[in-house]
Design an enzyme around this catalytic site. Sequence first.
Site, PDB file in Angstrom:
ATOM      1  CB  CYS A 278      -0.909  -0.034   1.233  1.00 50.07           C
ATOM      2  SG  CYS A 278      -2.119   1.297   1.294  1.00 50.07           S
ATOM      3  CB  CYS A 279       3.852   2.284   2.018  1.00 50.46           C
ATOM      4  SG  CYS A 279       3.243   2.740   3.649  1.00 50.46           S
TER       5      CYS A 279
ATOM      6  CB  CYS B 142      -2.429   6.895   6.072  1.00 54.93           C
ATOM      7  SG  CYS B 142      -1.507   7.332   4.595  1.00 54.93           S
TER       8      CYS B 142
ATOM      9  CB  CYS C 226      -1.254   3.271   9.007  1.00 59.33           C
ATOM     10  SG  CYS C 226      -1.801   2.236   7.654  1.00 59.33           S
TER      11      CYS C 226
ATOM     12  CB  CYS D 183       5.914   5.141   4.602  1.00 59.68           C
ATOM     13  SG  CYS D 183       6.864   6.646   4.349  1.00 59.68           S
TER      14      CYS D 183
HETATM   15  S1  SF4 Z   1       0.526   4.576   5.743  1.00 55.85           S
HETATM   16 FE1  SF4 Z   1      -1.074   2.977   5.630  1.00 55.85          FE
HETATM   17  S2  SF4 Z   1      -2.749   3.804   4.359  1.00 55.85           S
HETATM   18 FE2  SF4 Z   1      -0.923   5.130   4.097  1.00 55.85          FE
HETATM   19  S3  SF4 Z   1       0.039   4.373   2.264  1.00 55.85           S
HETATM   20 FE3  SF4 Z   1       1.034   3.309   3.981  1.00 55.85          FE
HETATM   21  S4  SF4 Z   1      -0.134   1.422   4.377  1.00 55.85           S
HETATM   22 FE4  SF4 Z   1      -1.359   2.733   2.987  1.00 55.85          FE
END
Ligand code: SF4
Length: 247
Positions: free
Chosen positions: A134-135, A217, A220, A243
């Site tokens: 996701c990151c 985010c 998280c 991240c």
């Molecule tokens: S911090 Fe969490 S929601 Fe944001 S990009 Fe990374 S995994 Fe995705």
Amino acid sequence: MTTASTDHEQVQAELEDAAAELASAERAHGDRYEGRVEVARSALRWAHDRYGDDLTIASSMGDVALVHLAGTTLSGADVFFLDTGYHFAETLATRDAYAAMLPLRIRTIYPLLGVAEQDARHGPRLHDREPDRCCAIRKVEPLGRALDGYEAWASGVRRQDAPPRAGTKILEWDHTRSMVKLNPIAGWTDDDVDRYLAEHDVPQNPLQHSGYTSIGCAPCTRPTLEGEDPRAGRWSGSAKTECGIHT
Ligand code: SF4
């Protein structure tokens, strides 16, 4: 005739000289807060003089001390904000407040996939199942586009943030991206940040008044408890600590 390798060697030599000067200034000021602020401003001025419009500053609008410092040290500093689509409303409002308040040029960079597109392609709540992926989609890839065409970038990373950041230099070569990386407030302590924010009456992300000592985010990030590491609220309950944009 110069070659790409001699150009690179010259850049490295110049960088090492400037980094040594900043490190020496940092040592000379010792534990003085005023000294650390002056070194941070000097680092920003040096980078702006050297790279001009090819310098950009990253901010997640959690590290507003750096944004304020840049906005009050440089004229028309280029700042970019990675809008992952998962930010708190307070974070977006902080970005807008800084854009209106200081002479900054704030660029908002979006992931190639919207949240709904990511859900459709990779399944919902990827951040719970595969946060690294996701990151990578929502932060690391957009970072590459945000830095494209620039020679140097700055961030608000501090040595005191977390043990993996303890060796952060004010000025260094970003081997991952082959460009200069500036960390003007690398040596600032948590008390330095608090003092700077209070002295300059710096508007903060309102979440910082609600126990969010590090803000990322929404899915998280949680507030931290008394005595916890300031970054303990990031990816809480998992082994993930970064991240990927500062590593
Ligand atoms: S911090 Fe969490 S929601 Fe944001 S990009 Fe990374 S995994 Fe995705």
